[in-house]
Scaffold this active site. Structure first.
Site, PDB file in Angstrom:
ATOM      1  N   SER A 188       0.835  -1.219  -0.153  1.00  0.00           N
ATOM      2  CA  SER A 188      -0.136   0.015  -0.160  1.00  0.00           C
ATOM      3  C   SER A 188       0.939   1.369  -0.009  1.00  0.00           C
ATOM      4  O   SER A 188       1.685   1.333  -0.808  1.00  0.00           O
ATOM      5  CB  SER A 188      -1.003   0.008   1.311  1.00  0.00           C
ATOM      6  OG  SER A 188      -1.836   1.188   1.092  1.00  0.00           O
ATOM      7  N   THR A 189       0.789   1.917   1.006  1.00  0.00           N
ATOM      8  CA  THR A 189       1.524   3.255   0.899  1.00  0.00           C
ATOM      9  C   THR A 189       2.907   3.131   1.079  1.00  0.00           C
ATOM     10  O   THR A 189       3.642   2.171   1.712  1.00  0.00           O
ATOM     11  CB  THR A 189       1.242   4.223   2.525  1.00  0.00           C
ATOM     12  OG1 THR A 189      -0.137   4.333   2.437  1.00  0.00           O
ATOM     13  CG2 THR A 189       1.852   5.524   2.510  1.00  0.00           C
ATOM     14  N   HIS A 215      -2.574  -1.234  -3.238  1.00  0.00           N
ATOM     15  CA  HIS A 215      -3.777  -0.068  -3.268  1.00  0.00           C
ATOM     16  C   HIS A 215      -3.507   0.768  -3.998  1.00  0.00           C
ATOM     17  O   HIS A 215      -2.601   1.736  -3.740  1.00  0.00           O
ATOM     18  CB  HIS A 215      -3.942   0.162  -1.770  1.00  0.00           C
ATOM     19  CG  HIS A 215      -4.188  -1.143  -0.792  1.00  0.00           C
ATOM     20  ND1 HIS A 215      -4.083  -0.793   0.550  1.00  0.00           N
ATOM     21  CD2 HIS A 215      -4.582  -2.177  -0.979  1.00  0.00           C
ATOM     22  CE1 HIS A 215      -4.491  -2.028   0.990  1.00  0.00           C
ATOM     23  NE2 HIS A 215      -4.862  -2.631   0.163  1.00  0.00           N
ATOM     24  N   MET A 310      -0.444   1.252   5.210  1.00  0.00           N
ATOM     25  CA  MET A 310      -1.205   1.374   6.268  1.00  0.00           C
ATOM     26  C   MET A 310      -2.107   0.390   6.459  1.00  0.00           C
ATOM     27  O   MET A 310      -2.460  -0.511   5.619  1.00  0.00           O
ATOM     28  CB  MET A 310      -1.889   2.527   5.924  1.00  0.00           C
ATOM     29  CG  MET A 310      -1.422   4.199   5.907  1.00  0.00           C
ATOM     30  SD  MET A 310      -2.262   5.524   5.500  1.00  0.00           S
ATOM     31  CE  MET A 310      -3.714   5.377   6.499  1.00  0.00           C
ATOM     32  N   ASP A 313      -4.318  -4.853   5.923  1.00  0.00           N
ATOM     33  CA  ASP A 313      -4.922  -5.706   4.687  1.00  0.00           C
ATOM     34  C   ASP A 313      -3.784  -6.620   4.277  1.00  0.00           C
ATOM     35  O   ASP A 313      -2.516  -6.064   3.968  1.00  0.00           O
ATOM     36  CB  ASP A 313      -5.185  -5.020   3.473  1.00  0.00           C
ATOM     37  CG  ASP A 313      -5.874  -5.584   2.223  1.00  0.00           C
ATOM     38  OD1 ASP A 313      -6.297  -6.495   2.604  1.00  0.00           O
ATOM     39  OD2 ASP A 313      -5.539  -5.234   1.219  1.00  0.00           O
TER      40      ASP A 313
END
Length: 370
Positions: A188-189, A215, A310, A313
């Site tokens: 993600s991030t 993401h 973050m 998940d």
């Protein structure tokens, strides 16, 4: 003490709205506003904020050049505001390559329709990046990395070190190492930069397919896949409904949708589903949903890697894979932009080892060639 934030945008209205949203959180304080890239570079050096929100399109100096200037003079975590157009996606990826670590779409119609969720998302992203300000490092590696064609890329210094917290146990016998049939990656991030480095390190002869969940909005994944394909020796593509998984090919889950895999390990295919099919999923695409499907097709013959991001998940998907005998690795804290997803699988004792990105790439190659 509140995190200090600099807002950069040529729109007075947009700056005001972002300031209002951020300062609804007592942990965030807007200490400055810049209306172009030149002001942004100067104010970043003077104010030394913990994080910066940056528009892409601005007069005098655009967001991409401003990111380069900030990272050269005053390395600071930067989150880009991007349009959802194809051009906006390309520019945002250029900004990430220049040193920005995350982005969010610049669409206030969505914020108005889902205000509470949008406000929380922006606040969370900015706070997460602000917490990393003391670990950002010195920006970008200056030496080019040559690969397919003449394309080159530069990567964050903090992602390139050789220190890592785990090491591959070379004393294991071959019979104790699974006969891997798939490499699965969730991020993600901060993920685009580290994914780029990992995939650039993989050989054309990779003996397994790679399934990737990053993401990212739907307008970005095709551009991101195309960029990775230009940079890497392995083939990288945005996954399409009905794709048959092939060794040496990396399949990136389309943004805003879900990717699942069905069939058998020798004849697996991709299904791309609308988010309405999984209404409880917090992320679209979801690492958990993809990894759960891989556990049904490949059982324990999966090497799964959870990268910076973050939230949590991937935690439950990794748990299901581990229950089948799969190997789970996590990115270590020191090399993460946000130590959320890797922390979740590490604290839950799901991951076997933690590596920084330089070590992760080498150990993936070693393990898949065992």
């Amino acid at each position: 003490m509140a995190y200090r934030i600099l807002i950069v945008d040529d729109s007075t209205f947009f700056r005001r709205r972002i300031k209002q949203i951020l300062e609804l959180d007592s942990e965030l304080e807007v200490v400055g506003e810049a209306k172009n890239g030149i002001e942004a570079v100067s104010m970043a050096a003077t104010l030394k904020p913990d994080a910066i929100t940056m528009d892409v399109e601005m007069p005098l100096m655009d967001g991409i050049e401003a990111v380069k200037g900030v990272m050269k003079q005053t390395p600071t975590p930067i989150i880009m505001f991007s349009s959802v157009t194809r051009e906006g996606a390309q520019a945002t990826l250029d900004a990430l390559d220049a040193g920005a670590v995350d982005f969010i779409t610049k669409n206030f119609e969505d914020i108005a329709l889902n205000r509470a969720e949008a406000v929380s998302l922006l606040q969370s992203k900015v706070k997460s990046l602000a917490r990393t300000s003391n670990r950002l490092g010195r920006g970008r590696e200056s030496s080019p990395i040559k690969n397919k064609g003449q394309v080159r890329t530069r990567l964050p210094d903090q992602m390139l070190g050789s220190k890592y917290t785990g090491s591959l146990n070379t004393d294991k016998t071959n019979s104790s190492i699974p006969n891997y049939a798939c490499l699965a990656i969730g991020a993600s991030t901060g993920g685009p930069v580290v994914l780029q480095q990992i995939l650039m390190g993989l050989p054309t002869s990779l003996p397994v397919p790679v399934v990737i969940v990053q993401h990212m909005p739907g307008t970005f994944t095709e551009a991101f896949a195309n960029r990775l394909n230009d940079l890497c020796q392995v083939t990288v593509k945005e996954a399409k409904n009905g794709d048959r998984l092939q060794n040496g090919v990396c399949y990136l889950a389309p943004g805003g949708k879900h990717l699942t895999v069905s069939g058998t390990k020798n004849s697996a295919k991709v299904t791309v589903s609308e988010p309405s099919l999984y209404p409880k999923a917090a992320y679209k695409p979801s690492v958990d949903i993809t990894f759960e499907s891989l556990s049904k097709v490949y059982s324990g013959d999966v090497l799964a890697v959870i990268l910076t991001g973050m939230g949590a998940d991937g935690k439950e998907g990794c748990r299901l894979l581990k229950d089948k005998g799969a190997t789970i690795w996590a990115q270590d804290k020191d090399s993460c932009v946000v130590y959320g997803m890797p922390q979740a699988v590490t604290v839950a004792n799901i991951s076997e080892k933690s590596f920084n990105i330089a070590a992760m790439t080498e150990n993936i190659k070693k393990r898949l060639s065992s």
